[in-house]
Every structure is written in C-alpha cells, then in structure tokens.
Design a protein around this motif. Sequence first.
Motif, PDB file in Angstrom:
ATOM      1  N   TRP A  15     127.027  45.410  25.005  1.00 16.21           N
ATOM      2  CA  TRP A  15     127.477  45.178  26.381  1.00 16.21           C
ATOM      3  C   TRP A  15     128.639  44.183  26.432  1.00 16.21           C
ATOM      4  O   TRP A  15     129.754  44.534  26.776  1.00 16.21           O
ATOM      5  N   ASP A  16     128.398  42.953  26.045  1.00 12.78           N
ATOM      6  CA  ASP A  16     129.454  41.929  26.111  1.00 12.78           C
ATOM      7  C   ASP A  16     130.580  42.187  25.115  1.00 12.78           C
ATOM      8  O   ASP A  16     131.750  41.914  25.400  1.00 12.78           O
ATOM      9  N   PHE A  17     130.225  42.719  23.933  1.00 17.56           N
ATOM     10  CA  PHE A  17     131.216  42.942  22.886  1.00 17.56           C
ATOM     11  C   PHE A  17     131.284  44.422  22.512  1.00 17.56           C
ATOM     12  O   PHE A  17     131.410  44.784  21.348  1.00 17.56           O
ATOM     13  N   ILE A  26     126.093  58.345  18.202  1.00 16.62           N
ATOM     14  CA  ILE A  26     124.762  58.362  18.795  1.00 16.62           C
ATOM     15  C   ILE A  26     124.558  59.659  19.572  1.00 16.62           C
ATOM     16  O   ILE A  26     125.380  60.032  20.403  1.00 16.62           O
ATOM     17  N   ASP A  27     123.439  60.335  19.299  1.00 17.66           N
ATOM     18  CA  ASP A  27     123.141  61.609  19.966  1.00 17.66           C
ATOM     19  C   ASP A  27     122.177  61.458  21.137  1.00 17.66           C
ATOM     20  O   ASP A  27     122.141  62.305  22.029  1.00 17.66           O
ATOM     21  N   LEU A  28     121.383  60.404  21.138  1.00 24.72           N
ATOM     22  CA  LEU A  28     120.396  60.189  22.193  1.00 24.72           C
ATOM     23  C   LEU A  28     120.095  58.701  22.285  1.00 24.72           C
ATOM     24  O   LEU A  28     119.998  58.018  21.262  1.00 24.72           O
ATOM     25  N   ILE A  29     119.955  58.199  23.525  1.00 27.65           N
ATOM     26  CA  ILE A  29     119.596  56.799  23.759  1.00 27.65           C
ATOM     27  C   ILE A  29     118.257  56.772  24.482  1.00 27.65           C
ATOM     28  O   ILE A  29     118.059  57.468  25.478  1.00 27.65           O
ATOM     29  N   ILE A  30     117.328  55.971  23.963  1.00 32.54           N
ATOM     30  CA  ILE A  30     115.984  55.873  24.531  1.00 32.54           C
ATOM     31  C   ILE A  30     115.706  54.420  24.899  1.00 32.54           C
ATOM     32  O   ILE A  30     115.807  53.527  24.054  1.00 32.54           O
ATOM     33  N   SER A  31     115.347  54.189  26.167  1.00 38.79           N
ATOM     34  CA  SER A  31     115.031  52.845  26.632  1.00 38.79           C
ATOM     35  C   SER A  31     113.530  52.661  26.778  1.00 38.79           C
ATOM     36  O   SER A  31     112.847  53.474  27.411  1.00 38.79           O
ATOM     37  N   CYS A  32     113.021  51.559  26.213  1.00 35.98           N
ATOM     38  CA  CYS A  32     111.596  51.228  26.280  1.00 35.98           C
ATOM     39  C   CYS A  32     111.245  50.378  27.499  1.00 35.98           C
ATOM     40  O   CYS A  32     110.096  49.953  27.637  1.00 35.98           O
ATOM     41  N   GLY A  33     112.217  50.089  28.359  1.00 33.60           N
ATOM     42  CA  GLY A  33     111.924  49.352  29.585  1.00 33.60           C
ATOM     43  C   GLY A  33     112.362  47.906  29.576  1.00 33.60           C
ATOM     44  O   GLY A  33     112.782  47.354  28.565  1.00 33.60           O
ATOM     45  N   ASP A  34     112.266  47.293  30.772  1.00 33.80           N
ATOM     46  CA  ASP A  34     112.640  45.895  31.011  1.00 33.80           C
ATOM     47  C   ASP A  34     114.103  45.624  30.679  1.00 33.80           C
ATOM     48  O   ASP A  34     114.441  44.638  30.008  1.00 33.80           O
ATOM     49  N   LEU A  35     114.963  46.511  31.165  1.00 28.04           N
ATOM     50  CA  LEU A  35     116.403  46.345  30.992  1.00 28.04           C
ATOM     51  C   LEU A  35     117.093  46.511  32.340  1.00 28.04           C
ATOM     52  O   LEU A  35     116.615  47.233  33.216  1.00 28.04           O
ATOM     53  N   SER A  36     118.229  45.865  32.490  1.00 30.26           N
ATOM     54  CA  SER A  36     118.993  45.980  33.727  1.00 30.26           C
ATOM     55  C   SER A  36     119.420  47.432  33.950  1.00 30.26           C
ATOM     56  O   SER A  36     119.912  48.079  33.019  1.00 30.26           O
ATOM     57  N   PRO A  37     119.258  47.951  35.164  1.00 31.68           N
ATOM     58  CA  PRO A  37     119.733  49.311  35.433  1.00 31.68           C
ATOM     59  C   PRO A  37     121.246  49.440  35.233  1.00 31.68           C
ATOM     60  O   PRO A  37     121.737  50.504  34.864  1.00 31.68           O
ATOM     61  N   ARG A  38     121.966  48.360  35.444  1.00 29.96           N
ATOM     62  CA  ARG A  38     123.421  48.387  35.216  1.00 29.96           C
ATOM     63  C   ARG A  38     123.737  48.581  33.738  1.00 29.96           C
ATOM     64  O   ARG A  38     124.727  49.230  33.388  1.00 29.96           O
ATOM     65  N   TYR A  39     122.897  48.021  32.886  1.00 29.91           N
ATOM     66  CA  TYR A  39     123.074  48.163  31.438  1.00 29.91           C
ATOM     67  C   TYR A  39     122.898  49.617  31.022  1.00 29.91           C
ATOM     68  O   TYR A  39     123.711  50.164  30.263  1.00 29.91           O
ATOM     69  N   LEU A  40     121.854  50.267  31.534  1.00 31.65           N
ATOM     70  CA  LEU A  40     121.623  51.669  31.201  1.00 31.65           C
ATOM     71  C   LEU A  40     122.751  52.548  31.741  1.00 31.65           C
ATOM     72  O   LEU A  40     123.212  53.474  31.053  1.00 31.65           O
ATOM     73  N   SER A  41     123.193  52.274  32.955  1.00 32.84           N
ATOM     74  CA  SER A  41     124.288  53.054  33.538  1.00 32.84           C
ATOM     75  C   SER A  41     125.574  52.880  32.743  1.00 32.84           C
ATOM     76  O   SER A  41     126.348  53.830  32.573  1.00 32.84           O
ATOM     77  N   THR A  45     127.498  55.933  30.556  1.00 36.48           N
ATOM     78  CA  THR A  45     128.899  56.190  30.869  1.00 36.48           C
ATOM     79  C   THR A  45     129.765  56.140  29.622  1.00 36.48           C
ATOM     80  O   THR A  45     130.678  56.960  29.452  1.00 36.48           O
ATOM     81  N   MET A  46     129.468  55.202  28.740  1.00 42.37           N
ATOM     82  CA  MET A  46     130.294  54.991  27.563  1.00 42.37           C
ATOM     83  C   MET A  46     129.929  55.910  26.390  1.00 42.37           C
ATOM     84  O   MET A  46     130.777  56.218  25.554  1.00 42.37           O
ATOM     85  N   PRO A  67     118.845  53.459  37.398  1.00 42.40           N
ATOM     86  CA  PRO A  67     120.004  53.594  36.511  1.00 42.40           C
ATOM     87  C   PRO A  67     120.734  54.915  36.783  1.00 42.40           C
ATOM     88  O   PRO A  67     120.164  55.986  36.590  1.00 42.40           O
ATOM     89  N   GLU A  68     121.966  54.822  37.225  1.00 42.71           N
ATOM     90  CA  GLU A  68     122.725  56.027  37.573  1.00 42.71           C
ATOM     91  C   GLU A  68     123.052  56.843  36.328  1.00 42.71           C
ATOM     92  O   GLU A  68     123.452  56.315  35.300  1.00 42.71           O
ATOM     93  N   GLY A  69     122.842  58.155  36.450  1.00 43.02           N
ATOM     94  CA  GLY A  69     123.188  59.055  35.360  1.00 43.02           C
ATOM     95  C   GLY A  69     122.167  59.128  34.247  1.00 43.02           C
ATOM     96  O   GLY A  69     122.371  59.848  33.258  1.00 43.02           O
ATOM     97  N   CYS A  70     121.053  58.403  34.387  1.00 46.51           N
ATOM     98  CA  CYS A  70     120.024  58.374  33.347  1.00 46.51           C
ATOM     99  C   CYS A  70     118.817  59.212  33.780  1.00 46.51           C
ATOM    100  O   CYS A  70     118.660  59.529  34.952  1.00 46.51           O
TER     101      CYS A  70
END
Length: 214
Positions: A15-17, A26-41, A45-46, A67-70
Amino acid sequence: MRILVIGDHESKSLWDFYEPSKLEDIDLIISCGDLSPRYLSFLVTMAHAPVLYIHGNHDDKYEMTPPEGCICVDDDLYVYNGIRILGLGGSMRYRYGTHQYTEKEMRTRIRKLWMKLIRYKGFDILLTHSPAKDINDGEDLPHQGFECFRTLLEKYKPKYFIHGHVHMSYGRKYKRIDHYQDTVIINGYDQYVFDYENPDFSSDVSRAGTHMSK
C-alpha cells in the motif's frame, strides 16, 4: 495459480510502497478479514486479479462501506478456476458484535451450506477469519478457534486452510505454516504468497469464476 493471502494488517509494502511489479504475477487475492475496505479496493484496482474476502470481527464498517469491486464469499462456496473455496468469517463471540459467533452459531452457518457441499463434493480451500480449535489458536476467548472448523478439515480434507485473526506479531507461538492431517494451514497475517496447482475436477465444478448464489 499464484495466490496472495492478506489479513489483519495492511501491508506497507503493498500500500504505502506499492509498485506494479509486486502484483503482476498474482492470479487471485484472498482476504482473511480485519482489513480496511479502501485497502481491498486499492488492491483489486491495481491487480489483474479478483479479490475475495470474508469478514473479520472488526469489519462492521463493511456494512456501510463495502470494498468496491471485490467479491464477498462469506457463508458461501465460491469456485474460481476450478478451486472450490468455502468462506466463513467472524470470530468467537466475546462481546456484542456483528461478526462474532458462538460455537453453536458457527455450526448453524455450516449446516446452511450442506446442499452446496454435496453438490460440489466438498471444497479445496477453507477460508476463515478465526483459526480452528487447538490448531494455532489462542487461549483467551477472543482468539479461541472453532471446533467445527477442525471437523470440516477432518471430513472434507481440503488442500488448504487459510485463516487470520491470530497475528504473527503476537509472538512465535503463531505459525505462518502448519499442517493438520492432509491440509496445509496458512496464517494470512499481513501478506503471504503461495502457488496452488489446479486439481483435475469434473466439468460440473471447473467453470472459471462460478459464484453459487446464497
């Protein structure tokens, strides 16, 4: 297939760097929770890959700002490129909270998925926020795992069990990689990348990106 697992802590590296090269393979991203929705969005996007997520016990904000787009796979069985992913977010109930459950409540959630488990003959990845009981979990109630997760591992023998909630920053007790019977367990804290070799499924479960409605 190369999978990026994230959870509990927004990675400064991503994120920062951020640099495009960090997500290009990367072919797939999986989130286990407790993350900012902005981070996932930001990540969806990227990256040229979908982001699948479940809720952590601190993700009440997703109700107002998803999280938009997720793609939320909580209480669902989602198939992506032949990989069957069962999503069960939340933690053990330790106070009032939207994404907190007793052992009985979590078992009820699993029972509601029985038709999909039969139809798709089990699953390949169990994706949760909390760990399983007595497998890389904590002794305090908020970080205790669910016994029914261990039951799922024993019955369906998935290739992977991916969870978060018990931060690796808590101490050496919490392992990045563990095993239970035939299942590889991954603690998704911060970020972790692994390669998943697609199994040879029958045609009824090999449709890329198939999302079974609830």
